[in-house]
Design an enzyme around this catalytic site. Structure first.
Site, PDB file in Angstrom:
ATOM      1  N   TYR A  60      35.256  25.342  35.591  1.00 34.39           N
ATOM      2  CA  TYR A  60      36.577  25.833  36.761  1.00 34.39           C
ATOM      3  C   TYR A  60      37.740  25.258  37.098  1.00 34.39           C
ATOM      4  O   TYR A  60      38.713  25.241  37.438  1.00 34.39           O
ATOM      5  CB  TYR A  60      36.050  26.651  37.755  1.00 34.39           C
ATOM      6  CG  TYR A  60      36.434  27.759  38.218  1.00 34.39           C
ATOM      7  CD1 TYR A  60      37.231  28.445  37.968  1.00 34.39           C
ATOM      8  CD2 TYR A  60      37.004  27.490  39.822  1.00 34.39           C
ATOM      9  CE1 TYR A  60      37.722  29.946  38.727  1.00 34.39           C
ATOM     10  CE2 TYR A  60      37.547  28.289  40.284  1.00 34.39           C
ATOM     11  CZ  TYR A  60      37.999  29.698  40.223  1.00 34.39           C
ATOM     12  OH  TYR A  60      38.822  30.069  40.482  1.00 34.39           O
TER      13      TYR A  60
ATOM     14  N   LYS B 284      41.461  24.717  36.185  1.00 38.87           N
ATOM     15  CA  LYS B 284      42.629  25.261  37.401  1.00 38.87           C
ATOM     16  C   LYS B 284      43.217  23.618  37.564  1.00 38.87           C
ATOM     17  O   LYS B 284      44.639  24.038  38.177  1.00 38.87           O
ATOM     18  CB  LYS B 284      42.260  25.245  38.412  1.00 38.87           C
ATOM     19  CG  LYS B 284      41.148  27.094  38.736  1.00 38.87           C
ATOM     20  CD  LYS B 284      42.141  28.175  38.075  1.00 38.87           C
ATOM     21  CE  LYS B 284      41.597  29.067  38.128  1.00 38.87           C
ATOM     22  NZ  LYS B 284      42.371  30.210  38.750  1.00 38.87           N
TER      23      LYS B 284
HETATM   24  P1  NAP Z   1      37.418  39.010  40.647  1.00 31.12           P
HETATM   25  O1  NAP Z   1      37.699  39.669  42.049  1.00 31.12           O
HETATM   26  O2  NAP Z   1      36.724  39.054  40.136  1.00 31.12           O
HETATM   27  O3  NAP Z   1      39.457  40.379  39.561  1.00 31.12           O
HETATM   28  C1  NAP Z   1      39.271  39.272  38.519  1.00 31.12           C
HETATM   29  C2  NAP Z   1      40.495  40.446  37.845  1.00 31.12           C
HETATM   30  O4  NAP Z   1      40.387  39.421  36.561  1.00 31.12           O
HETATM   31  C3  NAP Z   1      39.780  41.385  37.435  1.00 31.12           C
HETATM   32  O5  NAP Z   1      41.011  42.563  37.782  1.00 31.12           O
HETATM   33  C4  NAP Z   1      39.164  41.652  36.033  1.00 31.12           C
HETATM   34  O6  NAP Z   1      39.586  42.788  35.448  1.00 31.12           O
HETATM   35  C5  NAP Z   1      40.248  40.699  35.969  1.00 31.12           C
HETATM   36  N1  NAP Z   1      40.368  39.268  33.915  1.00 31.12           N
HETATM   37  C6  NAP Z   1      39.637  38.877  34.317  1.00 31.12           C
HETATM   38  N2  NAP Z   1      39.367  38.484  33.203  1.00 31.12           N
HETATM   39  C7  NAP Z   1      40.123  38.815  32.123  1.00 31.12           C
HETATM   40  C8  NAP Z   1      41.110  38.958  31.438  1.00 31.12           C
HETATM   41  N3  NAP Z   1      40.288  37.708  30.160  1.00 31.12           N
HETATM   42  N4  NAP Z   1      42.161  39.946  30.713  1.00 31.12           N
HETATM   43  C9  NAP Z   1      42.006  40.009  31.825  1.00 31.12           C
HETATM   44  N5  NAP Z   1      42.247  39.886  33.140  1.00 31.12           N
HETATM   45  C10 NAP Z   1      40.766  39.425  33.245  1.00 31.12           C
HETATM   46  O7  NAP Z   1      38.667  37.307  41.382  1.00 31.12           O
HETATM   47  P2  NAP Z   1      39.318  37.345  42.702  1.00 31.12           P
HETATM   48  O8  NAP Z   1      38.364  36.701  43.194  1.00 31.12           O
HETATM   49  O9  NAP Z   1      40.024  37.910  42.884  1.00 31.12           O
HETATM   50  O10 NAP Z   1      40.548  36.137  41.989  1.00 31.12           O
HETATM   51  C11 NAP Z   1      41.188  35.927  41.217  1.00 31.12           C
HETATM   52  C12 NAP Z   1      42.351  35.049  40.714  1.00 31.12           C
HETATM   53  O11 NAP Z   1      41.982  34.049  42.219  1.00 31.12           O
HETATM   54  C13 NAP Z   1      41.496  34.082  39.868  1.00 31.12           C
HETATM   55  O12 NAP Z   1      42.307  33.340  39.057  1.00 31.12           O
HETATM   56  C14 NAP Z   1      40.639  33.172  40.690  1.00 31.12           C
HETATM   57  O13 NAP Z   1      40.157  32.531  39.679  1.00 31.12           O
HETATM   58  C15 NAP Z   1      41.620  33.068  41.619  1.00 31.12           C
HETATM   59  N6  NAP Z   1      40.468  32.202  42.983  1.00 31.12           N
HETATM   60  C16 NAP Z   1      40.140  33.274  43.966  1.00 31.12           C
HETATM   61  C17 NAP Z   1      39.556  32.579  44.557  1.00 31.12           C
HETATM   62  C18 NAP Z   1      38.521  33.422  45.631  1.00 31.12           C
HETATM   63  O14 NAP Z   1      37.743  32.477  46.642  1.00 31.12           O
HETATM   64  N7  NAP Z   1      38.099  34.346  45.436  1.00 31.12           N
HETATM   65  C19 NAP Z   1      39.950  31.217  45.249  1.00 31.12           C
HETATM   66  C20 NAP Z   1      40.208  30.378  43.951  1.00 31.12           C
HETATM   67  C21 NAP Z   1      40.987  30.856  43.733  1.00 31.12           C
HETATM   68  P3  NAP Z   1      38.887  43.543  35.349  1.00 31.12           P
HETATM   69  O15 NAP Z   1      38.954  44.304  36.776  1.00 31.12           O
HETATM   70  O16 NAP Z   1      39.073  44.774  34.096  1.00 31.12           O
HETATM   71  O17 NAP Z   1      37.137  42.371  35.142  1.00 31.12           O
END
Ligand code: NAP
Length: 247
Positions: free
Chosen positions: A155, A159
């Site tokens: 990851y 990133k």
């Molecule tokens: P999440 O709640 O797990 O949601 C992930 C989203 O990405 C979902 O809508 C999922 O679609 C979609 N997705 C996954 N694989 C995909 C693919 N191959 N093609 C198209 N869509 C796909 O994640 P989140 O926490 O909101 O994270 C969003 C972004 O922020 C990510 O890039 C993550 O790495 C980054 N981030 C998150 C955090 C954190 O603390 N949460 C921190 C740093 C960075 P479905 O709904 O259809 O499954």
């Protein structure tokens, strides 16, 4: 309504941070395409939230790691709305484990979605943006891409790759009126993080100077600023939205 007449694609925006970004951009007047991988129920919910508030939106299933899916996502957006002004590469997954236990498939899947997906979507929208000589791209990285994290080598590599990719593209596209920036969230409460144990969550909390976990809306507001004309002199930058974790 800063983004009136703009068309935005937010990848992975059925739920979590992506949904908050989609709602924020729609609230500022943009027409927003909700991309998702498999959860059509969540994507339709997001579309309905935008429509109920008077906005225009459409859900498109597409796996961002597959070029043919990405092409379909772009074609559907152009057919529906005629142009693309804003791309937010938000879709992301985790497959955490310590390196010695990390399977090759865990490496490949995370790199394919979190890094190759950013390449494919950016390349696909850039043709139209270069032609119209305007566009804004925001790529969602993570503070882990700057600091590393035990158990997240795949990851963190993806990133960090997003940061190098974004800075390169910002240089390539600046003279054509296209801006590219990175938002690096810290610990944000979503489905991705809620499975972590209470012990891990309280360890994380103690490393956050502002003393609270982040909300998806905290990230969404930073993205809204970066895609707006107010940020017209900002490109190639990394914005950490992490309560001070990276200080
Ligand atoms: P999440 O709640 O797990 O949601 C992930 C989203 O990405 C979902 O809508 C999922 O679609 C979609 N997705 C996954 N694989 C995909 C693919 N191959 N093609 C198209 N869509 C796909 O994640 P989140 O926490 O909101 O994270 C969003 C972004 O922020 C990510 O890039 C993550 O790495 C980054 N981030 C998150 C955090 C954190 O603390 N949460 C921190 C740093 C960075 P479905 O709904 O259809 O499954």
């Amino acid at each position: 309504m800063m983004l009136n007449d703009s068309v935005a694609i937010v990848t992975g925006s059925g739920r979590g941070i992506g949904r908050a970004i989609a709602l924020e951009l729609a609230g500022a007047g943009a027409k927003v395409v909700i991309n998702y991988a498999g959860r059509s129920d969540k994507a339709e919910e997001t579309v309905q939230l935008i429509r109920a508030a008077g906005g225009e939106s459409l859900a498109v299933q597409a796996d961002v790691s597959q070029a043919s899916d990405v092409d379909r996502l772009i074609r559907t957006t152009l057919d529906q709305f005629g142009k693309i002004d804003i791309l937010v590469n938000n879709a992301g997954i985790t497959r955490d484990s310590l390196l010695l236990r990390m399977k090759e498939a865990d490496w490949d899947t995370v790199l394919a979605t979190n890094l190759k997906g950013v390449f494919l979507c950016t390349k696909a929208v850039s043709k139209g943006m270069l032609k119209q000589r305007s566009g804004v791209i925001v790529n969602i990285s993570s503070v882990v891409g700057l600091s590393g994290n035990a158990g997240q080598a795949n990851y963190a590599a993806a990133k960090a790759g997003v940061i190098g990719f974004s800075k390169s593209i910002a240089k390539e596209f600046a003279s054509r009126g296209i801006r590219v920036n990175v938002v690096a969230p810290g610990y944000i409460i979503t489905d991705m993080t809620e499975t972590l144990s209470d012990g891990v969550q309280s360890d994380v909390l103690s490393a956050i100077p502002l003393g609270r976990l982040g909300k998806p809306e905290d990230v969404a507001k930073a993205v809204r600023f970066l895609v707006s004309p107010e940020a017209s002199y900002i490109t190639g930058q990394i914005f950490c939205v992490d309560g001070g974790m990276d200080i």
